[in-house]
Design a protein around this motif. Structure first.
Motif, PDB file in Angstrom:
ATOM      1  N   THR A 104       0.895   5.493   0.267  1.00 47.52           N
ATOM      2  CA  THR A 104       0.149   6.702   0.623  1.00 47.52           C
ATOM      3  C   THR A 104       0.445   7.772  -0.424  1.00 47.52           C
ATOM      4  O   THR A 104       1.606   8.104  -0.676  1.00 47.52           O
ATOM      5  CB  THR A 104       0.581   7.214   2.019  1.00 47.52           C
TER       6      THR A 104
ATOM      7  N   ARG B  57       0.839  -1.188   0.000  1.00 48.36           N
ATOM      8  CA  ARG B  57       0.000   0.000   0.000  1.00 48.36           C
ATOM      9  C   ARG B  57       0.883   1.251   0.000  1.00 48.36           C
ATOM     10  O   ARG B  57       1.893   1.314   0.684  1.00 48.36           O
ATOM     11  CB  ARG B  57      -0.932   0.000   1.197  1.00 48.36           C
TER      12      ARG B  57
ATOM     13  N   SER C  62      -0.297  11.608  -1.658  1.00 53.17           N
ATOM     14  CA  SER C  62      -0.935  12.894  -1.370  1.00 53.17           C
ATOM     15  C   SER C  62      -0.798  13.802  -2.579  1.00 53.17           C
ATOM     16  O   SER C  62       0.262  13.889  -3.197  1.00 53.17           O
ATOM     17  CB  SER C  62      -0.347  13.529  -0.112  1.00 53.17           C
TER      18      SER C  62
ATOM     19  N   ARG D  32       5.467   6.338   0.351  1.00 58.59           N
ATOM     20  CA  ARG D  32       4.774   7.632   0.326  1.00 58.59           C
ATOM     21  C   ARG D  32       5.180   8.367  -0.947  1.00 58.59           C
ATOM     22  O   ARG D  32       6.369   8.503  -1.223  1.00 58.59           O
ATOM     23  CB  ARG D  32       5.199   8.515   1.510  1.00 58.59           C
TER      24      ARG D  32
ATOM     25  N   ASP E 197      -6.018  16.311  -1.397  1.00 61.08           N
ATOM     26  CA  ASP E 197      -6.281  15.169  -0.515  1.00 61.08           C
ATOM     27  C   ASP E 197      -5.143  14.156  -0.460  1.00 61.08           C
ATOM     28  O   ASP E 197      -4.256  14.145  -1.305  1.00 61.08           O
ATOM     29  CB  ASP E 197      -7.517  14.408  -1.024  1.00 61.08           C
ATOM     30  N   THR E 198      -5.259  13.273   0.535  1.00 63.23           N
ATOM     31  CA  THR E 198      -4.342  12.145   0.653  1.00 63.23           C
ATOM     32  C   THR E 198      -5.168  10.867   0.596  1.00 63.23           C
ATOM     33  O   THR E 198      -6.282  10.835   1.110  1.00 63.23           O
ATOM     34  CB  THR E 198      -3.598  12.226   2.003  1.00 63.23           C
ATOM     35  N   CYS E 199      -4.623   9.839  -0.073  1.00 64.52           N
ATOM     36  CA  CYS E 199      -5.342   8.566  -0.070  1.00 64.52           C
ATOM     37  C   CYS E 199      -4.341   7.419  -0.060  1.00 64.52           C
ATOM     38  O   CYS E 199      -3.138   7.636  -0.191  1.00 64.52           O
ATOM     39  CB  CYS E 199      -6.273   8.466  -1.285  1.00 64.52           C
ATOM     40  N   GLU E 200      -4.847   6.207   0.102  1.00 65.80           N
ATOM     41  CA  GLU E 200      -3.978   5.026   0.042  1.00 65.80           C
ATOM     42  C   GLU E 200      -4.329   4.214  -1.187  1.00 65.80           C
ATOM     43  O   GLU E 200      -5.494   4.079  -1.540  1.00 65.80           O
ATOM     44  CB  GLU E 200      -4.185   4.163   1.293  1.00 65.80           C
ATOM     45  N   VAL E 201      -3.295   3.694  -1.842  1.00 63.97           N
ATOM     46  CA  VAL E 201      -3.526   2.939  -3.066  1.00 63.97           C
ATOM     47  C   VAL E 201      -2.792   1.609  -2.955  1.00 63.97           C
ATOM     48  O   VAL E 201      -1.674   1.553  -2.447  1.00 63.97           O
ATOM     49  CB  VAL E 201      -2.955   3.716  -4.282  1.00 63.97           C
TER      50      VAL E 201
ATOM     51  N   LEU F  20      -5.543   6.204 -10.315  1.00 61.36           N
ATOM     52  CA  LEU F  20      -6.211   7.368  -9.717  1.00 61.36           C
ATOM     53  C   LEU F  20      -6.761   8.303 -10.796  1.00 61.36           C
ATOM     54  O   LEU F  20      -7.227   9.405 -10.505  1.00 61.36           O
ATOM     55  CB  LEU F  20      -5.216   8.136  -8.829  1.00 61.36           C
TER      56      LEU F  20
END
Lengths: 66, 332
Positions: free
Chosen positions: A4, A2, A6, A56, A11-15, A30
């Motif tokens: 992170t 996974r 940003s 990240r 926004d920030t999300c996890e992929v 995304l």
């Protein structure tokens, strides 16, 4: 694994990223167009065809309408 | 992933060339492409001398394209006594948009120690784009009014500032979009005028009909687009890496639905067939040269006279700008 993600100033999300996936694959998941953004790792741009090698990353919008 | 030239960590991959480059080689490559275009278009004439230098007015909006163009030109020509650069910015009267980008222009020109002129539609024409958009007497897109006013200001002030050339920061994506729009609209006359007004070199680049020079236009300051070999993303990345003061918000009035469609189409093609933008432009420039040559023989330049109201060069009795200002109930 996974990652992170940003988006600078947003926004920030996890992929979820599969082994061997590139930053271009991550952008595609995304729905970012690689001609309009750059991926930063530790604040430095990385080539989109490189395999994801960070947990990240930042997405920097370079072009309006990105 | 490493730079193909030196082995340092790469910051970018250009799919159209296959090259990975580090920050330093990427920056150099952008600068090289601008300088090569300046050379290939023969922007510096043989008769420019330190005693009689050329003046280039650069249209500086504060967006990434014009900021990068101004920076690279100043890096290149600051020490060259044959060329004198002046930056020209326009305040259209768009709340919360132009003030910020003008701050970028001022930061850049102060840093580069460059003469900088700012002209506002309010002072020039007594109108602000925010009001024009609200009133919209001609039922047109905002950009249609703004483009007419912008050309008028750029043209008149370029002349007033003694410009030999007017340089703008159009990038590869911008020009390839315009090229495709002209193709899709089947507008061969527009291709010819695109060539004579801004694309064609000032001297022939060879013997063939596609290597001809642009036709001299005595009614307008000649334009040039030295950034047009560099893709938009690379321009933006260059500005980011050099930490140049560029403003990237989109104009709140921007619509341009048709250009937007072309842009999407081109980027999709570029994604599947890297190099599409470059090949579109390379072929289009040759076609535009041929169109200009062919129309040169058959059609005279439209009869340019002066506008009855403002004296600007125009093929009509009253120029487009004065027509719009009349419709808006304003006057220059």
């Amino acid at each position: 694994m996974r990652v992170t993600v940003s988006v600078v100033g947003e926004d920030t999300c996890e992929v979820a990223v599969d082994p061997g996936d590139t930053y271009a694959d991550l952008l595609a998941s995304l729905e970012y167009n690689p001609h309009r953004v750059s991926v930063l790792v530790d604040g430095r741009p990385v080539p989109e065809d490189a395999a994801v090698d960070a947990d990240r990353v930042e997405i920097l919008r370079l072009v309006k309408g990105g | 992933m490493d730079c193909d030239k030196c082995g340092e960590p790469a910051v970018v991959h250009a799919a159209y060339s296959g090259l990975h480059t580090c920050e330093s080689h990427f920056r150099r490559s952008v600068e090289k492409r601008v300088r090569r275009r300046v050379r290939e278009d023969s922007l510096v004439p043989d008769d420019a001398t330190p005693a009689d230098p050329e003046t280039w007015v650069v249209g500086l909006s504060g967006g990434k394209d014009s900021v990068v163009l101004t920076q690279v030109l100043q890096d290149t020509f600051a020490e060259d006594p044959r060329i004198s650069l002046v930056a020209l910015s326009i305040h259209e009267g768009i709340e919360g948009y132009r003030d910020e980008s003008l701050a970028a222009c001022e930061a850049l020109t102060a840093d580069l120690d460059l003469r900088h002129e700012v002209i506002s539609y309010a002072e020039e024409f007594g109108v602000r784009m925010d009001d024009v958009v609200a009133e919209d007497p001609e039922n047109m897109a905002a950009c249609a009014y703004c483009g007419v006013f912008r050309r008028d200001v750029l043209e008149r002030y370029a002349e007033r500032l003694g410009a030999d050339k007017l340089l703008t920061g159009h990038n590869l994506d911008d020009e390839a979009q315009t090229a495709l729009m002209n193709v899709f609209e089947g507008d061969v006359a527009q291709m010819a005028s695109h060539f004579d007004a801004s694309l064609g070199p000032f001297e022939p680049t060879g013997e063939g009909p596609t290597e001809r020079a642009r036709r001299e236009q005595d009614h307008h300051v000649p334009r040039a687009k030295p950034l047009r070999d560099v893709p938009e993303k690379e321009v933006a990345l260059y500005a980011h890496l050099r930490d140049l003061p560029a403003h990237i918000t989109e104009c709140p009035h921007a619509e341009g639905a048709y250009r937007g469609e072309i842009r999407e189409l081109l980027l999709e093609m570029e994604e599947r067939h890297p190099g599409t933008r470059h090949s579109v432009m390379a072929g289009y420039e040759k076609l535009a040269a041929l169109a200009a040559a062919a129309l040169d023989d058959t059609e005279d330049d439209p009869d340019f006279g002066s506008c009855d109201e403002c004296g600007a060069p125009t093929a009509r009795e009253v120029c487009r700008k004065c027509g719009l200002l009349d419709a808006l109930g304003a006057s220059a």
